[in-house]
Design a protein around this motif. Structure first.
Motif, mmCIF file in Angstrom:
data_model
loop_
_atom_site.group_PDB
_atom_site.id
_atom_site.type_symbol
_atom_site.label_atom_id
_atom_site.label_comp_id
_atom_site.label_asym_id
_atom_site.label_seq_id
_atom_site.Cartn_x
_atom_site.Cartn_y
_atom_site.Cartn_z
ATOM 1 N N ARG A 27 0.838 -1.216 0.000
ATOM 2 C CA ARG A 27 0.000 0.000 0.000
ATOM 3 C C ARG A 27 0.864 1.255 0.000
ATOM 4 O O ARG A 27 0.576 2.222 -0.714
ATOM 5 C CB ARG A 27 -0.906 0.009 1.230
ATOM 6 C CG ARG A 27 -2.162 -0.755 1.035
ATOM 7 C CD ARG A 27 -3.258 -0.191 1.936
ATOM 8 N NE ARG A 27 -4.251 -1.216 2.130
ATOM 9 C CZ ARG A 27 -4.235 -2.074 3.144
ATOM 10 N NH1 ARG A 27 -3.307 -2.004 4.059
ATOM 11 N NH2 ARG A 27 -5.157 -2.987 3.227
ATOM 12 N N ASP A 28 1.913 1.258 0.818
ATOM 13 C CA ASP A 28 2.794 2.442 0.895
ATOM 14 C C ASP A 28 3.389 2.755 -0.484
ATOM 15 O O ASP A 28 3.423 3.897 -0.909
ATOM 16 C CB ASP A 28 3.946 2.201 1.885
ATOM 17 C CG ASP A 28 3.489 2.313 3.324
ATOM 18 O OD1 ASP A 28 2.342 2.760 3.556
ATOM 19 O OD2 ASP A 28 4.276 1.949 4.218
ATOM 20 N N THR A 31 0.561 3.898 -2.997
ATOM 21 C CA THR A 31 0.030 5.227 -2.692
ATOM 22 C C THR A 31 1.075 6.313 -2.970
ATOM 23 O O THR A 31 0.791 7.314 -3.627
ATOM 24 C CB THR A 31 -0.391 5.300 -1.204
ATOM 25 O OG1 THR A 31 -1.331 4.268 -0.963
ATOM 26 C CG2 THR A 31 -1.013 6.646 -0.878
ATOM 27 N N GLU A 37 -4.765 3.189 -5.413
ATOM 28 C CA GLU A 37 -5.321 2.552 -4.219
ATOM 29 C C GLU A 37 -5.568 1.074 -4.498
ATOM 30 O O GLU A 37 -6.036 0.704 -5.576
ATOM 31 C CB GLU A 37 -6.639 3.219 -3.819
ATOM 32 C CG GLU A 37 -6.489 4.677 -3.412
ATOM 33 C CD GLU A 37 -5.662 4.862 -2.153
ATOM 34 O OE1 GLU A 37 -5.683 3.959 -1.293
ATOM 35 O OE2 GLU A 37 -4.982 5.900 -2.049
ATOM 36 N N ALA A 39 -7.262 -2.724 -3.200
ATOM 37 C CA ALA A 39 -8.228 -3.411 -2.333
ATOM 38 C C ALA A 39 -7.633 -4.767 -1.968
ATOM 39 O O ALA A 39 -7.063 -5.453 -2.822
ATOM 40 C CB ALA A 39 -9.552 -3.582 -3.056
ATOM 41 N N VAL A 154 -6.982 -4.286 -8.152
ATOM 42 C CA VAL A 154 -6.857 -2.912 -8.621
ATOM 43 C C VAL A 154 -7.359 -2.843 -10.069
ATOM 44 O O VAL A 154 -6.944 -3.638 -10.911
ATOM 45 C CB VAL A 154 -5.394 -2.396 -8.481
ATOM 46 C CG1 VAL A 154 -4.403 -3.298 -9.190
ATOM 47 C CG2 VAL A 154 -5.268 -0.973 -8.949
#
Lengths: 189, 123
Positions: A27-28, A31, A37, A39, A154
């Motif tokens: 995620r880091d 983003t 983003e 899921a 994604v």
């Protein structure tokens, strides 16, 4: 489900812990560097290395008192999308720049997982990523440990991060030795 | 006065991103020179004088810490500030870089602002 591999009384790496670290690191990276983003998909444990598959897969080796391999895989279309987001220019075919971008994303994801693991497991080395694009390829690891598989969704596609980690038989194999020790092998049919 | 900057990273993608950040930053930028590892960096520094180096750590042939040690051992490059830009985030690696003379440390993934902040203090 809980699966743990224990080396000493105070050292344990559970499937749940690896899932949490992989999710956070992925995620880091998505983003911060890609503006995308993710899921969460449903993580699971696999007895074998990723494959058979097609698309793009990046492999990276880890070594230290704990050692193993990690992979990042996605479709060719997603690889082009990731490169476009990272480099802010469109890609309509798989080329060196796309493969390099996927390799660097893998390096950042698994490098950050490694840094988190080092707090408990001591220093580990990370190999330079190897990136493969093709069809009907199979990966196999000479290690017999199980793989933690963490899927993400994604844009209607799935990307997967796989990690196989176990106490090293060679306690002297610390740090930078990882660059020489990518345990995964790959065959293209 | 414009300052020439060297980017050392085995990933062409990261070199491209850092190059773009440098161009967008509010700093007196001259030429940007790129190298894929420590060996190539040292070779290019024989003929190019730079005022700042951004370097990865994990690279083939010669890694960033070995490069940093070599730079600090040479009269011509001893005073050139070096910012490490790397996935290596353990405190031991950070301390190793600081002890070798790194002027800054940025972990990947990074934002453009993090890089610009480091540049502002050095250029």
């Amino acid at each position: 489900m809980s699966r743990g591999v224990r080396a000493k009384e105070d050292e344990e790496v559970t499937h749940e812990k690896l899932v949490a670290l992989i999710r956070q690191a992925t995620r880091d990276v998505f983003t911060t560097m890609l503006g995308m983003e993710l899921a969460d998909g449903e993580p699971y444990v696999d007895d074998s290395a990723p494959g058979p598959s097609e698309g793009v897969i990046a492999l990276i080796g880890l070594a230290g008192r704990w050692a193993g391999s990690g992979t990042f895989s996605c479709t060719a279309a997603m690889a082009m999308r990731l490169a476009s987001q990272l480099l802010m220019q469109p890609y309509e075919a798989i080329n060196e720049e796309v493969l390099d971008a996927v390799g660097e994303i893998t390096n950042m994801v698994l490098g950050n997982v490694k840094t988190s693991l080092e707090e408990e497991l001591g220093p580990m080395g990370l190999s330079i990523p190897t990136v493969v694009y093709g069809r009907n390829f199979t990966t196999r690891s000479v290690a017999r440990s199980k793989w933690t598989v963490v899927p993400f969704h994604v844009d209607g596609e799935v990307i997967e991060v796989h990690l196989c980690l176990a106490p090293s038989r060679d306690a002297a194999a610390h740090g930078r030795a990882a660059r020489e020790r990518v345990t995964a092998v790959l065959s293209i049919e | 006065m414009p300052v020439d900057v060297m980017i050392v990273d085995d990933s062409a993608a990261i070199r491209k991103i850092l190059h773009r950040v440098l161009v967008q930053a509010d700093v007196p930028l001259g030429k940007v020179i790129e190298a894929g590892d420590g060996v190539e960096a040292l070779e290019k520094l024989k003929t190019h004088k730079v005022g700042l180096i951004l370097s990865d750590i994990n690279m083939p042939n010669m890694d960033g810490l070995a490069l940093l040690g070599a730079l600090k051992a040479q009269e011509a490059t001893r005073d050139v500030p070096v910012i490490m830009v790397t996935t290596e985030g353990s405190s031991s690696r950070v301390m190793e870089a600081v002890n070798l003379g790194a002027s800054g440390y940025v972990r990947k993934p990074f934002t453009a602002e993090q890089i610009k902040e480091k540049l502002a203090g050095l250029l």
